[in-house]
Design a protein around this motif. Structure first.
Motif, PDB file in Angstrom:
ATOM      1  N   TYR A   2      70.254 128.776  26.530  1.00 30.80           N
ATOM      2  CA  TYR A   2      69.593 129.347  27.518  1.00 30.80           C
ATOM      3  C   TYR A   2      70.365 129.558  28.769  1.00 30.80           C
ATOM      4  N   ARG A  13      58.672 124.541  21.917  1.00 37.86           N
ATOM      5  CA  ARG A  13      57.791 125.340  22.788  1.00 37.86           C
ATOM      6  C   ARG A  13      58.831 125.704  24.005  1.00 37.86           C
ATOM      7  N   LEU A  14      58.158 126.819  24.784  1.00 40.11           N
ATOM      8  CA  LEU A  14      58.799 127.005  25.999  1.00 40.11           C
ATOM      9  C   LEU A  14      58.068 127.024  27.101  1.00 40.11           C
ATOM     10  N   ASP A  15      58.274 126.434  28.392  1.00 46.12           N
ATOM     11  CA  ASP A  15      57.359 126.048  29.344  1.00 46.12           C
ATOM     12  C   ASP A  15      56.756 127.343  29.969  1.00 46.12           C
ATOM     13  N   LEU A  63      64.958 130.466  34.017  1.00 45.30           N
ATOM     14  CA  LEU A  63      65.229 129.830  32.742  1.00 45.30           C
ATOM     15  C   LEU A  63      64.775 130.797  31.524  1.00 45.30           C
ATOM     16  N   THR A  76      59.045 129.623  31.670  1.00 41.97           N
ATOM     17  CA  THR A  76      60.382 129.955  30.968  1.00 41.97           C
ATOM     18  C   THR A  76      60.087 131.316  30.164  1.00 41.97           C
ATOM     19  N   ARG A 100      60.848 119.723  28.588  1.00 46.26           N
ATOM     20  CA  ARG A 100      61.549 120.285  29.907  1.00 46.26           C
ATOM     21  C   ARG A 100      62.824 119.761  30.091  1.00 46.26           C
ATOM     22  N   GLN A 101      63.556 119.728  29.053  1.00 46.61           N
ATOM     23  CA  GLN A 101      65.117 119.232  29.010  1.00 46.61           C
ATOM     24  C   GLN A 101      65.827 119.668  30.003  1.00 46.61           C
ATOM     25  N   VAL A 102      66.000 121.079  29.858  1.00 46.94           N
ATOM     26  CA  VAL A 102      66.999 121.726  30.463  1.00 46.94           C
ATOM     27  C   VAL A 102      66.660 121.453  32.120  1.00 46.94           C
ATOM     28  N   ARG A 103      65.406 121.733  32.397  1.00 47.56           N
ATOM     29  CA  ARG A 103      65.111 121.509  33.789  1.00 47.56           C
ATOM     30  C   ARG A 103      65.458 120.216  34.551  1.00 47.56           C
TER      31      ARG A 103
HETATM   32  N1  URA Z   1      63.977 123.325  28.499  1.00 48.93           N
HETATM   33  C1  URA Z   1      63.194 123.173  29.773  1.00 48.93           C
HETATM   34  O1  URA Z   1      63.338 122.592  30.532  1.00 48.93           O
HETATM   35  N2  URA Z   1      62.016 124.156  29.355  1.00 48.93           N
HETATM   36  C2  URA Z   1      61.996 124.957  28.500  1.00 48.93           C
HETATM   37  O2  URA Z   1      60.838 125.820  28.353  1.00 48.93           O
HETATM   38  C3  URA Z   1      63.093 124.963  27.380  1.00 48.93           C
HETATM   39  C4  URA Z   1      63.767 124.399  27.600  1.00 48.93           C
END
Ligand code: URA
Length: 211
Positions: A106, A74-76, A176, A79, A160-163
């Motif tokens: 990303y 998924r993408l948020d 993102l 994002t 929401r890993q990157v966030r």
């Molecule tokens: N990490 C995030 O926080 N959001 C995304 O949509 C994808 C990866």
């Protein structure tokens, strides 16, 4: 119902409409062609089939795709970037299975200027509430007065890993964009458009997820 020549009475029996030969009342149920779609998702679309709140979904951008394809991860909503969709459930499962370590890259705009020490933490792994993150690849793209732009490559796909990783450094994600998934890139694509994967791309994906 007959599946691959054998009578099946359980109505909940799972069939694969691509691989299995399914007959109902002695008539062959049409098989579905495998489809692999790459979408350049804009922000403002949710990765879901429907939304009780009526927000636009990625399927609004895929109206002319000939059969249903499910999203691979998924993408948020906020994002943008590369989203893979397919009706090949086995490939989808493998692409999202953490044991295959498929790399996702990303482009991240952070709300503060991040120190080298913070970038090092991203590389080594960050403690989140659902456990340590795997080591990430991090490239500082550029710094503005009070912002840092990074290229961050992770091999997991937690919610929401990157966030959350950036928030763990006391910063925040302002923008993102997923620019790469395994061998797939957005090169030459416009936001909001989709295309079918090439044979070569598909081969690479399959090689990546072979056990
Ligand atoms: N990490 C995030 O926080 N959001 C995304 O949509 C994808 C990866």
């Amino acid at each position: 119902m007959k599946v691959n020549g054998r009578i099946v009475e359980n109505p909940e029996h799972w069939v694969d409409l691509i691989k299995d030969r399914v007959e109902l009342d002695d008539r062959l149920v049409k098989t579905v062609k495998r489809l692999y779609v790459l979408l350049y998702k804009p922000t403002g679309y949710i990765t879901s089939k429907g939304d009780p709140e009526g927000r636009p979904t990625v399927y609004d951008l895929l109206k002319d795709v000939p059969s249903f394809v499910g999203t691979v991860g998924r993408l948020d909503e906020d994002t943008s970037g590369l989203l893979l969709l397919t009706n090949d459930t086995m490939l989808a499962e493998r692409m999202t299975n953490p044991t295959f370590h498929v790399a996702k890259t990303y482009l991240v705009k952070c709300a503060t200027r991040l120190s080298d020490e913070s970038l090092q933490k991203l590389r080594q792994g960050i403690e989140l509430k659902d456990g340590m993150t795997r080591p990430a690849r991090v490239k500082r793209v550029r710094d503005a007065e009070s912002k840092t732009f990074l290229e961050l490559t992770i091999t997991e796909g937690r919610n929401r890993q990157v966030r959350r990783m950036i928030e763990a450094l006391d910063s925040k994600v302002l923008k993102l964009v997923r620019i790469q998934l395994g061998p797939l890139t957005l090169d030459g694509m416009k936001s909001g458009t989709w295309r079918i994967l090439t044979e070569g791309e598909l081969k690479e994906l399959k090689a990546l997820t072979r056990q």
